[in-house]
Scaffold this motif. Structure first.
Motif, short mmCIF file in Angstrom:
data_model
loop_
_atom_site.label_atom_id
_atom_site.label_comp_id
_atom_site.label_asym_id
_atom_site.label_seq_id
_atom_site.Cartn_x
_atom_site.Cartn_y
_atom_site.Cartn_z
N VAL A 80 -3.22 8.28 -0.81
CA VAL A 80 -4.31 7.69 -1.56
C VAL A 80 -5.39 8.72 -1.87
CG1 VAL A 80 -6.04 5.87 -1.56
CG2 VAL A 80 -3.87 5.52 -0.38
N GLU A 81 -5.80 9.47 -0.86
CA GLU A 81 -6.90 10.42 -1.04
C GLU A 81 -6.58 11.42 -2.14
OE1 GLU A 81 -5.32 9.96 1.99
OE2 GLU A 81 -6.72 8.31 2.32
N HIS A 128 -8.89 3.63 -7.72
CA HIS A 128 -10.24 3.72 -7.15
C HIS A 128 -11.11 4.61 -8.03
CE1 HIS A 128 -9.80 2.43 -2.69
NE2 HIS A 128 -9.05 1.69 -3.47
N ILE A 142 -0.73 -5.51 -3.82
CA ILE A 142 -2.03 -5.61 -3.16
C ILE A 142 -3.13 -5.10 -4.07
CG2 ILE A 142 -3.40 -4.48 -1.37
CD1 ILE A 142 -1.05 -4.78 0.49
N LEU A 143 -2.79 -4.12 -4.87
CA LEU A 143 -3.80 -3.50 -5.72
C LEU A 143 -4.34 -4.52 -6.73
CD1 LEU A 143 -2.10 -0.06 -6.24
CD2 LEU A 143 -4.09 -0.60 -4.82
N LEU A 147 -11.88 3.11 -11.54
CA LEU A 147 -12.84 2.01 -11.46
C LEU A 147 -14.23 2.53 -11.13
CD1 LEU A 147 -10.64 -0.64 -9.61
CD2 LEU A 147 -11.30 -0.63 -12.03
N ALA A 203 -3.01 3.95 -6.04
CA ALA A 203 -4.17 3.31 -5.43
C ALA A 203 -5.38 4.21 -5.54
CB ALA A 203 -3.87 2.98 -3.96
N GLY A 204 -5.19 5.48 -5.24
CA GLY A 204 -6.29 6.43 -5.33
C GLY A 204 -6.79 6.59 -6.75
N GLN A 251 -7.58 1.03 3.84
CA GLN A 251 -8.15 2.14 3.07
C GLN A 251 -7.79 2.05 1.61
OE1 GLN A 251 -7.31 5.90 5.24
NE2 GLN A 251 -6.73 4.50 6.88
N ILE A 252 -6.70 1.37 1.32
CA ILE A 252 -6.28 1.24 -0.07
C ILE A 252 -7.16 0.26 -0.81
CG2 ILE A 252 -4.45 0.22 -1.48
CD1 ILE A 252 -2.45 1.58 0.31
N LEU A 253 -7.60 -0.74 -0.11
CA LEU A 253 -8.37 -1.79 -0.75
C LEU A 253 -9.68 -1.23 -1.30
CD1 LEU A 253 -7.67 -4.68 1.75
CD2 LEU A 253 -6.76 -4.37 -0.55
N ASN A 254 -10.20 -1.93 -2.29
CA ASN A 254 -11.41 -1.48 -2.95
C ASN A 254 -12.40 -2.63 -3.02
OD1 ASN A 254 -13.20 0.07 -4.33
ND2 ASN A 254 -12.02 0.16 -6.24
#
Lengths: 348, 348
Positions: A238-239, A271, A297-298, A274, A267-268, B296-299
DNA sequence: TTGCTCTGCGAAACCGCTTTCAACTTTATC
DNA sequence: GATAAAGTTGAAAGCGGTTTCGCAGAGCAA
């Protein structure tokens, strides 16, 4: 008729069964192995006694006797990555149907650990090893590791999801070029032309292939290649996706579609996108690879490449069993599909 | 001196080593097991030959001889759930340090499968079984399953992360009451009073305990209990969290903080909340349980309960080994911690 | 030198199953 | 009813280690 003494912690054996059934151990073994040359009534009686004591033959004894464990070792990079978890689970189920048990090990992308685990599996005398991820993902194979695997292959066949040049490992691979082609055709059909690829490293075979196809697809539609739309060296988490996307946007690049190298990276990327105030998919479409539950989940849910894990796992197990029996082809390609969700849309 | 014939697919044995070292197999075995009664020079020579051929003793033969496999079976509900994956990985590492190998099985929350796998592990003669999730999570134990486990426990100790009334399973459990207490104290300290609990089923032991503590905490701060702030029967996935949160909001309830039963449910809750136009955490704080990477993936990233998987896994393995050796306590509680991230904030 | 303890090591039994081999029964064939 | 063929069965060997037991030789005291 004699009766077994109540079983006090010691598992009962074929001899105990034989004694109570008034036959020889050989006969009990025959019914255990499904050998048909046992008279009906005896078979029935033996089965009843086995049932009565819930006798399970000792797999170590059987394995020793047959010089095969009926275990397939599965070496993955890290089960915490749902891609590996999905694949392992599929393998586990396919193995069960084929009469095999499965033994999972995590290499954690550490070569020492990987070699240690190979030794471990050799010691267990697994009948085959399936290696998913880790060293076998490298674009150029590590010679030391190749040597190690060759040594293992002396006695145990190894199946890999990548490749290991200099070994005779069977390969069951995802057609990564096809996967990228699917994404590109899809995005281009939606009107996108400024398409970025974020995350991953071209030192990894599948990523390398994706990038090759990326350029082929651009070429096909006469879209010029912009090196700034390809992120530099990244990892698969993710990072990394977050950081690389930030950097790209900071550079003033503003793709209308982003292909993230896997669901984590996506996912990253999301983030980052957005956070920069863009909307997904209105301003920027984001797509990924793997179709793990992360895609769901995203928010919005992720359009991604789907692998049909059931089929992939089954193919791996089949390849392993073929290898055990010394047959089958060297390479099998698994064809990916496209799973369209909310994170992608037409170019505005 | 004789030389081993080139190893043609047949693994070499202790006898091959013995022949080349001009000693008896017994002596080779002695150096293998670390028995000290071997003259220095012989030991050295034997070790060299072992090294030269990369000999690994056959674990099945050893296991058969010692009547123990040095394998610990780990039965989880579903490794795709990162909670189980994390815990399994921690167990794997702890087991390695203790000289054990680990064998993972997925029950997929299917009791038949669970019983089948227990039999499978018995057949492998694993030295102990650790069951994580599945039947052992039930608030009231299923009698049929209890019987099955008791039958297994006749020969193999079983350690569980929940409980199994009517068995002598060792238990290593998370202190779920403590976990809920941490969340409640934290949220209440931020000024929240309308706190909802979403997802899960009170037929599951840990959830039951969480709900008990929830009411205790409300009581402590003289906050009236509103049954509508507790979601009805749910599962532990994203969809369930999403649906239940939607329902709660539809009912006109508008908590300022939501405790989701796990990270998955939290993901669903967050979708729902955002879709209704509320901001997280400005309008509604959302917290979860498990601290898997999903948090950590969640926003925004999720405030959640952390379990220290390393420690938890280590405790499980220790309990298993204690059980093998017939010692140790029956119950051990693992204390959870609080991981504060972006999804929670002061009440506005 | 005798007697004793210790150390080092090989022979052989054993772990629990499968499988070969040979013997003994049945059944089929004429 | 004799004989060949097929079906059953148990004894025993073997899979590859570990471990017990006992023997041989070394070291030491008397």
């Amino acid at each position: 008729m004699q009766v077994l003494k109540p079983n006090e912690g010691k598992p009962i054996t074929i001899y105990d069964i034989a004694r109570e059934a008034e036959v020889s151990p050989a006969t009990v073994s025959r019914v255990l192995t499904g050998n048909s040359n046992v008279r009906k009534e005896k078979r029935k009686k033996i089965l009843e006694i086995i049932e009565k004591y819930n006798f399970k033959p000792n797999a170590m004894a059987r394995g020793l006797s047959e010089t095969k464990s009926k275990i397939i070792g599965i070496l993955v990079a890290d089960v915490r990555n749902p891609f590996y978890a999905e694949l392992f689970l599929a393998c586990e189920q396919a193995a069960k149907l084929a009469g095999y048990t499965v033994m999972l090990c995590n290499s954690l992308n550490n070569m020492e650990q990987e070699e240690y685990l190979l030794d471990q599996l050799v010691q267990q005398r697994v009948d085959a090893i399936i290696q998913i991820g880790g060293r076998v993902d490298d674009l150029v194979s590590n010679m030391e590791y190749v040597e190690k695997v060759n040594q293992v292959m002396n006695t145990i066949p190894v199946v890999v999801t990548g490749k290991l040049e200099g070994t005779k490992c069977k390969m069951v691979r995802i057609d990564s070029m096809k996967a990228m082609e699917l994404l590109m055709e899809y995005l281009i059909s939606l009107g996108h032309r400024d398409i970025a690829v974020v995350g991953g490293s071209d030192k990894v075979l599948s990523t390398y292939e994706k990038l090759v196809q990326y350029r082929l697809s651009l070429q096909k539609y006469h879209i010029p290649f912009d090196p700034d739309l390809i992120s530099p060296e990244g990892t698969y988490n993710v990072e990394s996706g977050y950081r690389l996307m930030n950097e790209m946007l900071a550079k003033g690049k503003r793709p209308t579609a982003v292909i993230a190298i896997n669901d984590f990276a996506a996912a990253g990327v999301m983030h980052s996108v957005l956070e920069h105030g863009y909307r997904i998919p209105e301003d920027i479409s984001v797509v990924g690879y793997d179709n793990t539950y992360i895609s769901q989940i995203l928010n919005p849910s992720l359009t991604t490449i789907d692998y049909n894990y059931q089929y992939y796992g089954k193919s791996l197990i089949e390849a392993a069993i073929d290898a055990i029996e010394g047959k089958g082809e060297l390479l099998k390609l698994v064809t990916p599909g496209l799973m369209i969700r909310g994170s992608s849309g037409s170019r505005r």
